[in-house]
Design a protein around this motif. Sequence first.
Motif, PDB file in Angstrom:
ATOM      1  N   PHE A 132       0.879  -1.176   0.000  1.00  0.00           N
ATOM      2  CA  PHE A 132       0.000   0.000   0.000  1.00  0.00           C
ATOM      3  C   PHE A 132       0.916   1.225   0.000  1.00  0.00           C
ATOM      4  CE2 PHE A 132      -2.514  -3.365   1.824  1.00  0.00           C
ATOM      5  CZ  PHE A 132      -3.790  -3.149   1.319  1.00  0.00           C
ATOM      6  N   ASP A 133       0.421   2.312  -0.596  1.00  0.00           N
ATOM      7  CA  ASP A 133       1.334   3.459  -0.702  1.00  0.00           C
ATOM      8  C   ASP A 133       1.107   4.510   0.378  1.00  0.00           C
ATOM      9  OD1 ASP A 133      -0.986   4.611  -1.380  1.00  0.00           O
ATOM     10  OD2 ASP A 133      -0.427   5.197  -3.420  1.00  0.00           O
ATOM     11  N   ASN A 134       0.332   4.165   1.413  1.00  0.00           N
ATOM     12  CA  ASN A 134       0.021   5.198   2.416  1.00  0.00           C
ATOM     13  C   ASN A 134       0.287   4.708   3.837  1.00  0.00           C
ATOM     14  OD1 ASN A 134      -1.999   3.378   2.765  1.00  0.00           O
ATOM     15  ND2 ASN A 134      -3.680   4.854   2.680  1.00  0.00           N
ATOM     16  N   GLN A 135       1.404   4.029   4.032  1.00  0.00           N
ATOM     17  CA  GLN A 135       1.662   3.477   5.360  1.00  0.00           C
ATOM     18  C   GLN A 135       2.846   4.136   6.064  1.00  0.00           C
ATOM     19  OE1 GLN A 135       1.494  -0.917   4.937  1.00  0.00           O
ATOM     20  NE2 GLN A 135      -0.631  -0.714   5.603  1.00  0.00           N
ATOM     21  N   ARG A 136       3.099   5.398   5.732  1.00  0.00           N
ATOM     22  CA  ARG A 136       4.186   6.084   6.448  1.00  0.00           C
ATOM     23  C   ARG A 136       3.674   6.504   7.833  1.00  0.00           C
ATOM     24  NH1 ARG A 136       7.539   9.781   3.279  1.00  0.00           N
ATOM     25  NH2 ARG A 136       9.514   9.093   4.125  1.00  0.00           N
TER      26      ARG A 136
END
Length: 544
Positions: free
Chosen positions: A11-15
Motif C-alpha cells: 500500500f502506498d500510504n503506510q508512512r
Amino acid sequence: MTIKVIATQAFDNQRPGTSGLRKKVVEFQQPHYLENFVQATFNAIGDCNGKLLVVGGDGRYYNRQAVQIIVRMAAANGFGKVMIGQGAILSTPAASCVIRKYNACGGIVLSASHNPGGPDEDFGIKFNGANGGPAPEKVTEEIFANTTSITEYRTCESADIDLDAIGSARVLDTDVEIIDSVTDYADLMESIFDFDKMRSLLSNRRFRMCFDAMHAVTGPYAVEILEKRLGAAEGTVMNAVPSEDFGGGHPDPNLVHAHELVERMNGVEPMAFGAASDGDGDRNMVLGSGFYINPCDSLALLLANAHLIPGYKGGVNGVARSMPTGRAVDRVAAALDIPCYETPTGWKFFGNLMDAGKITLCGEESFGTGSDHVREKDGLWAVLFWLNIIAERNQPARTIVRDHWTQYGRDYFTRHDFEGVDAARAAEMIDALRAKLPSLAGQTFGELTVESADDYHYVDPVDGSESAKQGIRIYTQDGGRIVMRLSGTGTSGATLRVYFDRYQPDPALLGQDPQKALASLIEAAHAMACIEQYTGRVRPDVIT
Ligand code: G16
C-alpha cells in the motif's frame, strides 16, 4: 498448525506520522492492510526468534480483532512469547511499563489516541522499542520503507486466543500470556509517589476530586489506583468503563470534550481537583476549582515541585519540552541550574535523551507530561504527581499555580487548530511562508516587529540524527513567538496548528485571558501566513 506465507501487494500510504500509523478503521479492515504493516514492523525488528513481544491497545473498535491477527503473525515469525493485556487492553504508558519490566524486545500499541473510535472512526498502530518508547524516526522510516516493498507476510491458522482470561496458551511454538493490564503499572506508581500522604488527602471530606476516564482505557487503572489503593470515594472516577466507541464521545481531555468534568469543576459546589485522560491514557488535563491549568504551566510546576515527590527526591537531571510548547519550564530549569532541551513535536524524540540520562522530566503542550519511569507520556502519573504536590503543600491547585506565576512570571500560551483543511492548500501555505522566512526579520505586523524567523531543524544531541522542517518559528521583538506546523496525527485532510506564547513578568498582568494577552501575535500570524486566503477560515476550530 502450520505457517502460511501469504502473497501481498504494497500500500502506498503506510508512512507513520507523529505517533505511528493512524487511519480510519475501514482502511485497516482492507485485506492485508494491517498485516502488511505488522510484517513490515517485524522485518524492521530483524530476527524475532525467541524474543518477547508485548501487545495491547486502548480498547477501541477493531482492537480485539487486530490483536488476534498480530498473535498469529508473531507466532509465524518465531517470537518466543507474546504478552497481552487482559481484554487486549494496555494503556500506552502501561505498555511501556510492561515492555521495560519484562525486558521485551518491544511492543505493538494499538491506538489512535484521543481520536474517536467506532466502525467509521479511527484506528492506529505503532511500534515501541526495547526501552518502552515509541520507535525513533530511523526505525519508523525503515518500517515505512518495508511497507513499500513488501510482497508477502507470515501468519498461521489457529483458533482465536481467549483474551479475557488471565493465563497462557500456545500458538505454534510461541507462548501467549494474558496478563493483568493494571497491576504492574499501579505498582510502579506506588513506588514513585507518597501514597500514605495522598491517602490522607483523599480521606479529608473537604477535598473532593473527580477523574474523567472518558469511557477510555484509563478507567480500570484509575479505579484501582485512586479508589482502591488511595481510598478515594467510589465514583471518583467517572466514565470508568472502557467502550469501543468511547461512549460515542471524543476521548480528548480538553475543556470542550471533557465538558462533564468541567461542569463539576465550575458548579455551585465545585470539586477541589479534577483531571481527565485520553483514549490511550497518555494525555492529561488537570483542573483546580474553576481553574484550568495549561499543560505548559503544568510541566513547569511539576519540575518546580519535583523535590516534594519521593521518586524525584534524588534530583532531576534535566528537562525537555517540544519546540512549540510554551517556555515556562525553561525558567524553572534555569533557576535550578539544570539543562532544558528542545525537541520536535512527538514523544519519540524524548527517548534518546532519557536513555542517555540527560533528562528526567519532559512534556508537551498537547496535554502530555512524563518522566523516565517509562518512555511514554503518562496521563495518570501526571494526575498523581499533582495530587502528591497538593498533599505535600496542603494548598489548592489554583494557589500553587498563582504562587508559581508570582515567583517566575507567566508564559501566556495558546494553540489554535484549523481542522479538516484541504491538505494541498495547507502545504502551499506552509511552503509560501517558508519562502518568506529570510525576509521576515524587521517587518512589522500591526504593533509587532519580527525579530527572527526560521524553520526548526533538530539535531539529536545523543546520536546526531537530524530532523528537518519541524515547524516554522517567528520571534517578535517584544519576546513573543508564533509557531506553525501541520499536524502529523490527523486522519482526514490537514490540521494546521498555530502556537502562540509570550512571557509576562508584570505581577499586575498575570490574570489575563490568554486570547487577549496574545491577541497581537494572533493577528500578526494571520497576516503573515495569509491563513484565511489558504484555508478559507477566519477562526480556528479548536483553541487550547
Ligand atoms: C502524539 C504524539 C505527541 C504529539 C501529539 C500531537 O500524541 O505522541 O508527541 O504532541 O501526537 O501531534 P501532532 O501535532 O503532530 O498532531 P498522541 O497523544 O496523539 O499519541
